[in-house]
Scaffold this motif. Structure first.
Motif, mmCIF file in Angstrom:
data_model
loop_
_atom_site.group_PDB
_atom_site.id
_atom_site.type_symbol
_atom_site.label_atom_id
_atom_site.label_comp_id
_atom_site.label_asym_id
_atom_site.label_seq_id
_atom_site.Cartn_x
_atom_site.Cartn_y
_atom_site.Cartn_z
ATOM 1 N N LEU A 105 0.824 -1.201 0.000
ATOM 2 C CA LEU A 105 0.000 0.000 0.000
ATOM 3 C C LEU A 105 0.863 1.257 0.000
ATOM 4 O O LEU A 105 0.614 2.203 -0.765
ATOM 5 N N LYS A 106 1.897 1.283 0.826
ATOM 6 C CA LYS A 106 2.777 2.436 0.885
ATOM 7 C C LYS A 106 3.506 2.628 -0.439
ATOM 8 O O LYS A 106 3.701 3.765 -0.901
ATOM 9 N N GLU A 107 3.923 1.532 -1.067
ATOM 10 C CA GLU A 107 4.583 1.618 -2.372
ATOM 11 C C GLU A 107 3.646 2.204 -3.414
ATOM 12 O O GLU A 107 4.032 3.079 -4.201
ATOM 13 N N TRP A 108 2.402 1.725 -3.416
ATOM 14 C CA TRP A 108 1.414 2.238 -4.383
ATOM 15 C C TRP A 108 1.156 3.720 -4.153
ATOM 16 O O TRP A 108 1.086 4.504 -5.113
ATOM 17 N N CYS A 128 -13.028 0.897 5.096
ATOM 18 C CA CYS A 128 -11.871 1.250 5.928
ATOM 19 C C CYS A 128 -11.868 0.556 7.285
ATOM 20 O O CYS A 128 -10.865 0.609 8.002
ATOM 21 N N GLY A 129 -12.984 -0.093 7.665
ATOM 22 C CA GLY A 129 -13.027 -0.693 8.988
ATOM 23 C C GLY A 129 -12.843 0.362 10.057
ATOM 24 O O GLY A 129 -13.450 1.434 10.005
ATOM 25 N N GLN A 130 -11.967 0.110 11.036
ATOM 26 C CA GLN A 130 -11.714 1.101 12.078
ATOM 27 C C GLN A 130 -10.589 2.052 11.699
ATOM 28 O O GLN A 130 -10.055 2.759 12.549
ATOM 29 N N GLY A 131 -10.242 2.101 10.392
ATOM 30 C CA GLY A 131 -9.377 3.158 9.891
ATOM 31 C C GLY A 131 -7.894 2.922 9.972
ATOM 32 O O GLY A 131 -7.108 3.834 9.712
ATOM 33 N N VAL A 132 -7.458 1.697 10.262
ATOM 34 C CA VAL A 132 -6.037 1.455 10.504
ATOM 35 C C VAL A 132 -5.162 1.778 9.296
ATOM 36 O O VAL A 132 -4.012 2.200 9.445
ATOM 37 N N CYS A 133 -5.692 1.625 8.082
ATOM 38 C CA CYS A 133 -4.878 1.871 6.886
ATOM 39 C C CYS A 133 -4.527 3.344 6.697
ATOM 40 O O CYS A 133 -3.613 3.667 5.930
ATOM 41 N N CYS A 134 -5.222 4.226 7.382
ATOM 42 C CA CYS A 134 -4.902 5.651 7.248
ATOM 43 C C CYS A 134 -3.488 5.942 7.724
ATOM 44 O O CYS A 134 -2.889 6.943 7.312
ATOM 45 N N LEU A 135 -2.937 5.084 8.570
ATOM 46 C CA LEU A 135 -1.580 5.291 9.077
ATOM 47 C C LEU A 135 -0.533 5.127 7.983
ATOM 48 O O LEU A 135 0.597 5.588 8.138
ATOM 49 N N GLN A 136 -0.901 4.484 6.878
ATOM 50 C CA GLN A 136 0.034 4.311 5.764
ATOM 51 C C GLN A 136 0.010 5.492 4.806
ATOM 52 O O GLN A 136 0.881 5.602 3.942
ATOM 53 N N VAL A 137 -0.972 6.361 4.957
ATOM 54 C CA VAL A 137 -1.110 7.522 4.078
ATOM 55 C C VAL A 137 -0.355 8.696 4.697
ATOM 56 O O VAL A 137 -0.541 8.991 5.882
ATOM 57 N N ILE A 174 -9.065 -2.810 0.706
ATOM 58 C CA ILE A 174 -8.296 -3.951 1.206
ATOM 59 C C ILE A 174 -9.219 -4.938 1.912
ATOM 60 O O ILE A 174 -9.970 -4.559 2.830
ATOM 61 N N ALA A 175 -9.158 -6.190 1.470
ATOM 62 C CA ALA A 175 -9.917 -7.291 2.087
ATOM 63 C C ALA A 175 -11.421 -7.032 2.078
ATOM 64 O O ALA A 175 -12.120 -7.304 3.057
ATOM 65 N N GLY A 223 -7.639 8.545 -12.725
ATOM 66 C CA GLY A 223 -7.408 8.262 -11.317
ATOM 67 C C GLY A 223 -6.979 6.823 -11.087
ATOM 68 O O GLY A 223 -7.368 5.913 -11.820
ATOM 69 N N GLN A 224 -6.183 6.596 -10.059
ATOM 70 C CA GLN A 224 -5.580 5.297 -9.795
ATOM 71 C C GLN A 224 -6.380 4.506 -8.747
ATOM 72 O O GLN A 224 -6.966 5.090 -7.835
ATOM 73 N N PHE A 225 -6.357 3.175 -8.887
ATOM 74 C CA PHE A 225 -7.003 2.337 -7.879
ATOM 75 C C PHE A 225 -6.125 1.143 -7.524
ATOM 76 O O PHE A 225 -5.285 0.697 -8.315
ATOM 77 N N LEU A 226 -6.345 0.641 -6.317
ATOM 78 C CA LEU A 226 -5.683 -0.565 -5.820
ATOM 79 C C LEU A 226 -6.724 -1.395 -5.078
ATOM 80 O O LEU A 226 -7.371 -0.898 -4.153
ATOM 81 N N ILE A 227 -6.889 -2.630 -5.496
ATOM 82 C CA ILE A 227 -7.775 -3.576 -4.817
ATOM 83 C C ILE A 227 -6.922 -4.744 -4.334
ATOM 84 O O ILE A 227 -6.212 -5.366 -5.124
ATOM 85 N N ILE A 228 -6.979 -5.032 -3.045
ATOM 86 C CA ILE A 228 -6.319 -6.212 -2.489
ATOM 87 C C ILE A 228 -7.411 -7.132 -1.963
ATOM 88 O O ILE A 228 -8.199 -6.740 -1.095
ATOM 89 N N SER A 229 -7.457 -8.337 -2.507
ATOM 90 C CA SER A 229 -8.553 -9.249 -2.191
ATOM 91 C C SER A 229 -8.039 -10.684 -2.192
ATOM 92 O O SER A 229 -6.863 -10.944 -2.458
ATOM 93 N N ALA A 230 -8.932 -11.614 -1.903
ATOM 94 C CA ALA A 230 -8.575 -13.030 -1.955
ATOM 95 C C ALA A 230 -8.185 -13.411 -3.376
ATOM 96 O O ALA A 230 -8.851 -13.035 -4.344
#
Length: 218
Positions: free
Chosen positions: A34-37, A51-60, A111-112, A135-142
């Motif tokens: 995610l950080k690389e993207w 976003c769930g409880q927002g944990v991914c915001c720490l990578q932004v 993500i997920a 605009g760019q997108f990233l999907i991380i899934s099964a």
């Protein structure tokens, strides 16, 4: 948890999952990717779908405008409690009905989430709607090639078309039900293509797939 279950119980299970020691697995691959993207893309607002409880915001980066959406009121409330910041917004919303304007974000990631969705065409349409042209997108899934690894832990399960429902126990030993949608990779690509979303790169890792691309310019 699935695209129709946003209750308090599901939120508590997700909080336990993400905030448990086992969540450190994300530090090895998901968060670095995610950080690389984020570093390789550019533009204003970044949208986190599911976003769930927002944990991914720490990578932004803290100077980048971030918007996280999730259908769970409990998870949005926790995101505010844990990660409130002038550059961050957390909104109650659904992947099928994203509560932001058309063509209003330059980057979006999820993500997920995609393997929890019964209607990936509708979700892809919303993703395409909110992204600007280019605009760019990233999907991380099964990873569709690894669905057997995702379903193997469930001793009791049922399958209805692409819908897989399995019964297990949460970290406290209480019974819980998970729902996954086993979409073939071709169906995922087709749903994105129908919404003018062009896949530029895919990466497979730890039974997951990262799909990176952009909204078509015309």
């Amino acid at each position: 948890m699935d695209d129709r279950n946003f209750g308090t119980e599901a939120a508590e299970v997700w909080i336990q999952t993400i905030e448990s020691p086992a969540a450190s697995l994300r530090d090895k691959d998901i968060y670095p990717l995610l950080k690389e993207w984020l570093a390789e893309t550019s533009g204003g607002t970044v949208l986190d779908i599911g976003c769930g409880q927002g944990v991914c915001c720490l990578q932004v980066p803290s100077d980048v405008s971030y918007v996280g959406i999730d259908p769970s009121p409990a998870l949005i409330q926790r995101a505010f409690a844990l990660y409130q910041h002038p550059q961050r917004r957390f909104l109650l919303g659904n992947v099928y009905d994203v509560p932001i304007n058309e063509e209003s974000v330059q980057r979006a990631f999820s993500i997920a989430v995609w393997h929890l969705l019964g209607d990936i065409e509708r979700a892809s349409k919303e993703l395409g709607r909110v992204l600007v042209r280019g605009g760019q997108f990233l999907i991380i899934s099964a990873d569709p090639g690894s669905y057997a690894a995702w379903t193997r832990p469930y001793k009791e399960f049922s399958i209805d078309g692409k819908r897989f429902e399995g019964k297990t126990e949460n970290s406290s030993g209480a019974p819980t039900t998970d729902v996954l949608y086993l979409h073939p990779y071709e169906d995922i690509l087709d749903a994105l293509s129908k919404s003018d979303l062009v896949v530029l790169e895919t990466r497979n890792f730890r039974n997951m797939v990262a799909i990176m691309g952009k909204r078509a310019l015309t």
